[in-house]
Design a protein around this motif. Sequence first.
Motif, PDB file in Angstrom:
ATOM      1  N   HIS A 212      26.010  32.983  41.474  1.00 49.11           N
ATOM      2  CA  HIS A 212      26.748  34.225  41.742  1.00 49.11           C
ATOM      3  C   HIS A 212      25.762  35.297  42.202  1.00 49.11           C
TER       4      HIS A 212
ATOM      5  N   SER B 125      33.121  35.051  43.159  1.00 49.41           N
ATOM      6  CA  SER B 125      33.758  34.009  42.361  1.00 49.41           C
ATOM      7  C   SER B 125      34.740  33.165  43.180  1.00 49.41           C
TER       8      SER B 125
ATOM      9  N   GLU C 283      36.568  46.683  39.811  1.00 48.11           N
ATOM     10  CA  GLU C 283      36.542  46.807  38.343  1.00 48.11           C
ATOM     11  C   GLU C 283      36.075  48.200  37.906  1.00 48.11           C
TER      12      GLU C 283
END
Length: 309
Positions: free
Chosen positions: A25, A42, A202
């Motif tokens: 990642h 992801s 987020e």
Amino acid sequence: MLAAPTIADEILDLKKSRKAILLAHHYQEPEIQELADVIGDSLELARKAREFQGDVIAFCGVWFMAETAKVLNPDRTVVVPDAKAGCSLVDGCPVEPVREFRRRNPGHVIVSYINTSIEVKAESDILCTSRNAVKVVNSIPAEKPVLFLPDRNLGAWVRKQTGRTNMEVWQGACIVHDTYPARRVVEAKTEHPRAKIVAHPECPESVLAMADFVGSTSAIIEWCASSGAPEFIVMTESGVAYSLQKDSPGKRFWFVANENCNCSDCPYMKMNTLEKLRDCLVNLEPRVELGDDLMARALVPLERMLALK
Ligand code: 13P
Ligand code: SF4
């Protein structure tokens, strides 16, 4: 005299002898990204895990991502450098309340962010990532009520983008992104007035409201590379600096510290080290082991998401 092999040399040899692929990642340390076969967000990593043909997947990210790779490769060995590399969003969404919601609201479509446990995925109708969350919610018939879980900021952002009013949002949060204070973004913009602001969804709504671009880690990297702007204020984890600098040579990136660690590091992502990566390829441990029934149930919402082009 020959120089002793470095840990990086050992990892490269082990990748060959184990017929292993290394998926990393964007939030991994640069020395891990250097050795990776694929670096991605992801969604990209889930897609690559599905295409893989070898024996072993070494997953450098956090546990839920490795679980996803295992669900897509039940007959292959999936190892991680550190099994304790978790995620605050997973911790904030235990499966029992989700089952209870399902019992009380059988008509709701449960859309789960990929940052959830395998047990929660198995209770879900469809998964999403930050890259495709808007598309996933738009794929659900307008009259169907939705529960979006677990990230409250991503959920609120998706509700705004889709205009969906019949969507409830779980109240989980990421300890890295949710703790960026808007005033620090204002300070950064005052210091670097020419910089564009890029943010992961987020982040809190007050931060997203100031952003020129909101997107997944890979989408942020792509947007900065294609933008004509010379500098950027980056509201996501520090590991993206590796690809930002590689894909946007000559541009400048300013990372804003959050109020959790006064940095922009994910403490879980940063548990992985080169030494632990070498050791997991030697020992084939820690390894992801999941029950067949659980994997089969989690595969259904995962495949529904991957089927959306
Ligand atoms: P991406 O889907 O953008 O990779 O995000 C995953 C994540 O954990 C963000 O904090
Ligand atoms: Fe989880 Fe946040 Fe870390 Fe991403 S950055 S893995 S959401 S704790």
